[in-house]
Each structure stands twice: as C-alpha cells, then as structure tokens.
Design an enzyme around this catalytic site. Structure first.
Site, mmCIF file in Angstrom:
data_model
loop_
_atom_site.group_PDB
_atom_site.id
_atom_site.type_symbol
_atom_site.label_atom_id
_atom_site.label_comp_id
_atom_site.label_asym_id
_atom_site.label_seq_id
_atom_site.Cartn_x
_atom_site.Cartn_y
_atom_site.Cartn_z
ATOM 1 N N HIS A 158 0.823 -1.224 0.000
ATOM 2 C CA HIS A 158 0.000 0.000 0.000
ATOM 3 C C HIS A 158 0.851 1.265 0.000
ATOM 4 C CE1 HIS A 158 -3.573 -2.365 0.455
ATOM 5 N NE2 HIS A 158 -3.260 -2.793 1.672
ATOM 6 N N ASP A 282 -4.150 -12.987 3.628
ATOM 7 C CA ASP A 282 -5.384 -12.489 4.223
ATOM 8 C C ASP A 282 -6.619 -12.757 3.366
ATOM 9 O OD1 ASP A 282 -4.279 -10.733 2.426
ATOM 10 O OD2 ASP A 282 -4.342 -8.987 3.737
#
Length: 341
Positions: A158, A282
C-alpha cells in the site's frame, strides 16, 4: 525454498487502528511473524539472514523527500514536546496546488494516505530491514535460486512512491522488482493479497517494464475503496501494463483459481524474465479482515498455479493477520509451489 528473515522487524509494534470510528489494536502485530516462522519451520524451509543493501534499492522506488521524512520523523515528532506515543496524521492534503510543508505535522499528513500506518520509534529501522529482506531474496534468485521467500514486516504494497498507508511504509515488492530489473528486461508483480496493491500500482502505473497484476476483494466495499477497479490499466507508456481482477466479497477457492488463470494468461503474454509474488495470506476464510474465503488447501492450489508460470520467483510477504491457521496457509502455498515445479 530458502526463506529470508530478520528479527529486526520487532522494533515496529504499532497500536492504533481506526475502524469505522472505533480505535482498536492494529492487526499488524509482531506476532504475525512468529506464526509465519512456524509455517516455515513446518515446511522445513532454511532461514537466511538478510544482507544490508543500504538506501540504494529504496531510492530506486521512493522519493528523496519521503525517505528523508521517514528517517527523521520520530525525532522531529518527539521534539514537539506534547506529542503522542505514535505518529498519526490529522491532515491529509489532496495536493491540488499545494506546497510541500516544513512542519513535521504537515509532513506527516502529506506522506500518509490514511491513519492505518502509525509511526513509532522503531518503524524506520524495521521498514529498512524489511527492504533488505526483500532485496536479499531477489538477489538470491538473480544468483541462481529458482525461488525464494522474503518474510517482510512491516508489509509494503500500500506504500506509494511518497506515501505510507494501510500498515505499509516502504514498498518491499516494488523494491524487489526494481532490483530484479537490474538483470531482467521485464518483471511482473502478481499481488494475491486480499487488498488491492494500490501503492504498487501507483509506482509503476506509467511504466511498461513492470507489469502489475492484483487479485483482490472488490474495492466497491473494501479497502482501499478508491483504487483497484478493472478499468485501471495504466497510463502513458504504461497503458496496458496494469491488470486488476476484483472478486466479489466472500469468493472461495474455485473463483480464486479462475482469477489466477486469467492472470496467468496475461502474464505469459507479457513474457517477463522474473516474477514477484506479493503474498498476502489475508484472503483466508479465517482472516480477521474477512474479505475472501480461501481455504488452506486453496492456498496450495494458488501455489501450484504460480509454479505453472515457470519463472524465477520471489515471494514477498504482505498481509495475513492473526488466525490459528496463518502459518499453515504459508506452509500450504509454498508447498503447492514446490510440488508443481
């Protein structure tokens, strides 16, 4: 497959996480690495200490102002005298006709995309150590290893050229890809994290030499919300060198493998010399952030699909948070890759 790891990650121990107006303990905790290490032990992977590469690999990806900010941020923050235990921005300028600030509070806002990347006293050291882990794994592949795994913490996908966000400060996957570019004309980053790799996309969006592919939960109702849509294909010289494959919330094994097949065909058309896997775990059905529903056997299938690309491969750890099967999912994806090679 050899795995690169350093205990220096422990100096980054963030606490603050704002979820729909509620402050919680962040899910990006040092314990993540302990569970991943157990997965490596169960898979009988040899651990390797990273080489220190210094600022050079980071500077290929991140701006001088941003690196300077991160390296000096904690000292400037504590010098205020009335600052809190972590650095969390209270402004986030959109930068339209804006002036780069000189005050640390202004710089903090300028260089953070959200409130999910709190900076503490050991964040810079841990983030630098994570880039050394990633570059060491890439160098090992350049030196002849078929594949390597980099246990990077904090994660990186990110992080933009000059912005932190989403638990990420330095973009480990992008830095690994840039290092591989020293040897290979074209490199692919395949991001299998449940969240879109928006920082990675932003870094390479106008470049034709690094093809960025991301399979992730549909951002229409999931972080990062404003990036990760299928129509985002790159710009300028990089037009066509970005592929987003958003999946419906709750997609399981079969739907994920179908997306992997779409990614495989696109990657083969690009004909890269090497591959970076931004390995988020995830997407698991048991992950606390609950976006997709991949099972532990499903991660083995993902590893098998990656192996079929037949490329020198660097796995760079991204997300994957505290659940009882986090380590087992890592064991599974690497085992699937190895058995299909």
């Amino acid at each position: 497959m050899k795995a690169v790891h350093t205990e220096l990650h422990r100096s980054h121990d963030p606490q603050f996480f704002l979820v729909r107006g509620v402050v919680k303990r962040t899910t990006e905790q040092p314990e993540r690495a302990d569970r991943l290490l157990k997965g490596l032990k169960d898979g009988k992977h040899q651990l390797v200490e990273p080489t220190t590469f210094g600022q050079g690999p980071r500077a290929r990806i991140h701006s001088p102002e941003y690196l300077s900010f991160l390296s000096e941020a904690w000292d400037a923050w504590t010098a205020l005298g009335d600052s809190g235990p972590e650095m969390i921005g209270n402004i986030h300028p959109v930068r339209h006709a804006a002036t780069y600030p000189t005050h640390i509070v202004g710089k903090l806002g300028w260089h953070t995309a959200d409130t999910a990347a709190p900076i503490g006293p050991g964040t810079w050291a841990a983030a630098c150590a994570a880039t050394d882990v990633a570059v060491t794994a890439a160098q090992m592949v350049m030196d002849g290893e078929d594949a390597t795994y980099a246990l990077c913490r904090p994660p990186g996908h990110h992080a933009y050229r000059d912005m932190a966000g989403g638990f990420c400060f330095l973009n480990n996957s992008a830095i690994a890809a840039a290092h591989l570019r020293l040897k290979h004309e074209r490199v692919v980053i395949l991001d299998v994290d449940v969240h879109h790799g928006n920082g990675t996309q932003g870094i390479f969006y106008a470049r034709p030499d690094v093809y960025t592919v991301s399979i992730h939960a549909d951002p229409i109702a999931y972080y990062p919300y404003v990036w990760g849509y299928a129509h985002e294909r790159g710009e300028g010289p990089g037009l066509g060198a970005n592929l987003n494959i958003p999946l419906a919330i709750g997609t399981g094994d079969d739907g994920y493998i179908q997306a992997m097949d779409v990614a495989r065909k696109a990657i083969e058309s690009f004909a890269p010399g090497a591959l970076v896997i931004a390995l988020g775990l995830d997407a698991s059905e048991h992950d606390p952030l609950k976006g997709l529903a991949v099972t532990t056997p499903g991660f083995r299938r993902i590893g098998q699909a990656i192996a079929k690309l037949g490329l020198p491969t660097v796995f760079v750890q991204e997300g994957g948070y505290l659940s009882d099967i986090l380590g087992a999912n890592l064991t599974s994806v690497l085992a699937g890759f190895e058995e299909a090679r």
